[in-house]
Scaffold this active site. Sequence first.
Site, mmCIF file in Angstrom:
data_model
loop_
_atom_site.group_PDB
_atom_site.id
_atom_site.type_symbol
_atom_site.label_atom_id
_atom_site.label_comp_id
_atom_site.label_asym_id
_atom_site.label_seq_id
_atom_site.Cartn_x
_atom_site.Cartn_y
_atom_site.Cartn_z
ATOM 1 N N ASN A 12 0.959 -1.289 0.171
ATOM 2 C CA ASN A 12 0.059 0.101 0.119
ATOM 3 C C ASN A 12 0.964 1.210 -0.184
ATOM 4 O O ASN A 12 1.496 1.429 1.119
ATOM 5 C CB ASN A 12 -1.017 -0.012 1.190
ATOM 6 C CG ASN A 12 -1.948 1.129 1.311
ATOM 7 O OD1 ASN A 12 -1.680 1.842 0.466
ATOM 8 N ND2 ASN A 12 -2.561 1.092 2.335
ATOM 9 N N LYS A 19 3.243 0.702 3.230
ATOM 10 C CA LYS A 19 2.816 -0.212 4.380
ATOM 11 C C LYS A 19 2.880 -1.650 3.500
ATOM 12 O O LYS A 19 2.433 -1.677 2.371
ATOM 13 C CB LYS A 19 1.202 0.140 4.694
ATOM 14 C CG LYS A 19 1.195 1.182 5.589
ATOM 15 C CD LYS A 19 -0.397 1.389 6.256
ATOM 16 C CE LYS A 19 -0.620 2.809 6.659
ATOM 17 N NZ LYS A 19 -1.747 3.149 6.721
ATOM 18 N N ARG A 96 -2.613 -2.203 -3.584
ATOM 19 C CA ARG A 96 -3.588 -1.323 -3.513
ATOM 20 C C ARG A 96 -3.634 -0.174 -4.321
ATOM 21 O O ARG A 96 -2.557 0.585 -4.365
ATOM 22 C CB ARG A 96 -3.791 -0.779 -2.180
ATOM 23 C CG ARG A 96 -5.037 0.239 -1.828
ATOM 24 C CD ARG A 96 -4.834 0.883 -0.433
ATOM 25 N NE ARG A 96 -5.984 1.753 -0.299
ATOM 26 C CZ ARG A 96 -6.072 2.735 0.308
ATOM 27 N NH1 ARG A 96 -5.018 3.494 0.889
ATOM 28 N NH2 ARG A 96 -7.086 3.563 0.351
ATOM 29 N N HIS A 185 -12.701 3.212 -0.525
ATOM 30 C CA HIS A 185 -12.665 2.293 0.652
ATOM 31 C C HIS A 185 -13.368 0.951 0.203
ATOM 32 O O HIS A 185 -13.895 0.070 0.981
ATOM 33 C CB HIS A 185 -13.390 2.893 1.849
ATOM 34 C CG HIS A 185 -12.730 4.001 2.770
ATOM 35 N ND1 HIS A 185 -13.451 5.027 3.190
ATOM 36 C CD2 HIS A 185 -11.188 4.144 2.910
ATOM 37 C CE1 HIS A 185 -12.461 5.727 3.777
ATOM 38 N NE2 HIS A 185 -11.493 5.259 3.542
ATOM 39 N N ASN A 216 -9.706 7.612 9.722
ATOM 40 C CA ASN A 216 -9.409 8.906 9.627
ATOM 41 C C ASN A 216 -10.167 9.654 8.392
ATOM 42 O O ASN A 216 -10.993 10.610 8.451
ATOM 43 C CB ASN A 216 -7.901 9.253 9.458
ATOM 44 C CG ASN A 216 -7.478 10.646 9.908
ATOM 45 O OD1 ASN A 216 -8.076 11.526 10.615
ATOM 46 N ND2 ASN A 216 -6.437 11.144 9.249
ATOM 47 N N GLY A 217 -9.974 8.587 7.382
ATOM 48 C CA GLY A 217 -11.103 8.962 6.359
ATOM 49 C C GLY A 217 -12.341 8.007 6.507
ATOM 50 O O GLY A 217 -12.157 7.227 7.289
ATOM 51 N N ARG A 246 -11.236 16.055 6.611
ATOM 52 C CA ARG A 246 -11.883 16.585 5.535
ATOM 53 C C ARG A 246 -13.506 16.862 5.749
ATOM 54 O O ARG A 246 -14.108 16.348 6.668
ATOM 55 C CB ARG A 246 -12.043 15.508 4.525
ATOM 56 C CG ARG A 246 -10.647 14.969 3.871
ATOM 57 C CD ARG A 246 -11.048 13.763 2.807
ATOM 58 N NE ARG A 246 -9.607 13.024 2.492
ATOM 59 C CZ ARG A 246 -9.370 11.787 2.421
ATOM 60 N NH1 ARG A 246 -10.808 10.943 2.730
ATOM 61 N NH2 ARG A 246 -8.451 11.174 2.625
ATOM 62 N N GLU A 389 -8.152 -4.831 4.945
ATOM 63 C CA GLU A 389 -8.028 -4.652 3.849
ATOM 64 C C GLU A 389 -6.885 -5.397 3.137
ATOM 65 O O GLU A 389 -6.968 -5.907 1.719
ATOM 66 C CB GLU A 389 -7.759 -3.123 3.662
ATOM 67 C CG GLU A 389 -9.184 -2.282 3.788
ATOM 68 C CD GLU A 389 -8.890 -0.772 3.929
ATOM 69 O OE1 GLU A 389 -8.386 -0.337 4.877
ATOM 70 O OE2 GLU A 389 -9.244 -0.187 2.968
#
Length: 403
Positions: A12, A19, A96, A185, A216-217, A246, A389
């Site tokens: 990712n 990551k 990803r 997502h 966080n998102g 956001r 994920e």
Amino acid sequence: MTANASRVLVLNSGSSSVKYQLLDMADGSRLAVGLVERIGEATSRLAHTPLSGDGVTREQEGPIADHEAALKAVAAELQADGLGLDSPQLAAIGHRVVHGGLKFSAPTVIDDAVLQEIERLVPVAPLHNPANITGIRTARALRPDLPQVAVFDTAFHTTMPEHAARYAIDVATADAHRIRRYGFHGTSHAYVSRRAAALLGKDPSEVNVIVLHLGNGASASAVAGGRCVDTSMGLTPLEGLVMGTRSGDIDPAVVFHLKRVAGMDTDAIDELLNKKSGLVGLCGDNDMREIRRRIDEGDERAALAFDIYIHRLKKYIGAYTAVLGRVDAVAFTAGVGENAAPVRAAAIAGLEEMGMAVDADLNAVRADEPRLISPEYARVAVAVIPTDEELEIAQQTYALVSA
Ligand code: ADP
């Protein structure tokens, strides 16, 4: 692919971080996990945990110039654990990729043409796709012979009907610039909606689920019989719920106002809405733990930020109940959804008429397993489903290369 190759490396790649997880799909176990952060700075850091070995995290600090250097450092760490990228047991690398546009509705083996198509999507995902592309290029250079698979955040949402995906703006303008709701997502929404069905002992095709991915998102989705029919993020991940930094939904005229009246340029407005809004804009903190602590101390700004966050969540639960007609489960997931019991309680409070309720004792339980938090009498199951994920990306990657 070698006959006994069952390992998948999941990457990712963000703009300044990578990551990764190495999984063995023979049993779904994790062999190693890690993170490289602050790539390109003097204070880069690599943290690597060999779960198949002693499980002790090894950390290195010091400059890591770019993604290529980062991946080489990761490869060296894996090598030291006997899990090197040259291992015949490595079946594939799963990447990803944030934006797959309309073209990619499923995981895809990456070749030059696929990479070009992902590049063509940079204008609609300028913050995300470039880093994903760099990760793919670097990994392909390290193991050109190995299948590399792109798993798209948008893929699960490509089943949305046109009336949910289209904005009510001039069709020619929208089509010329590929403006529509894509949603993000998706890997998490797919995984969590399937796990929610399993928790109810049903096949995904039999249930309607509202998934609330609150990290966080944050994004919500309406999933009917295993297919996404609506989601809260749009052309970009800015739309929808109140997030850590956001704004989520606002009147688009706020943008004109900021430009004409406040004299801000486009980049400054972009920065305001993506990085300085949401919880952080409202109260200065984006970590729900800190916000709850401040509320407990009587902080009114934190309390108002929490109420705005919850009000928006409730609106989406109501909207998606109407879209789905019948809801079998509401599933909370990601950092806030999995850990913040007060958020779950407040979001569902007062929704008894819609068949939704939360049992305070069940809601207080902390666990890593999927679990129900609704009382037995409630018509709708309210659940906490930890997302995964990386496992989903590894499974999709492995399914594709071992087919
Ligand atoms: P992302 O992947 O979007 O960066 P995560 O899903 O990891 O985010 O969620 C991170 C957020 O989860 C943190 O910003 C914090 O608000 C929230 N969070 C994490 N742990 C807890 C906790 N124990 N209680 C409340 N909120 C938590």
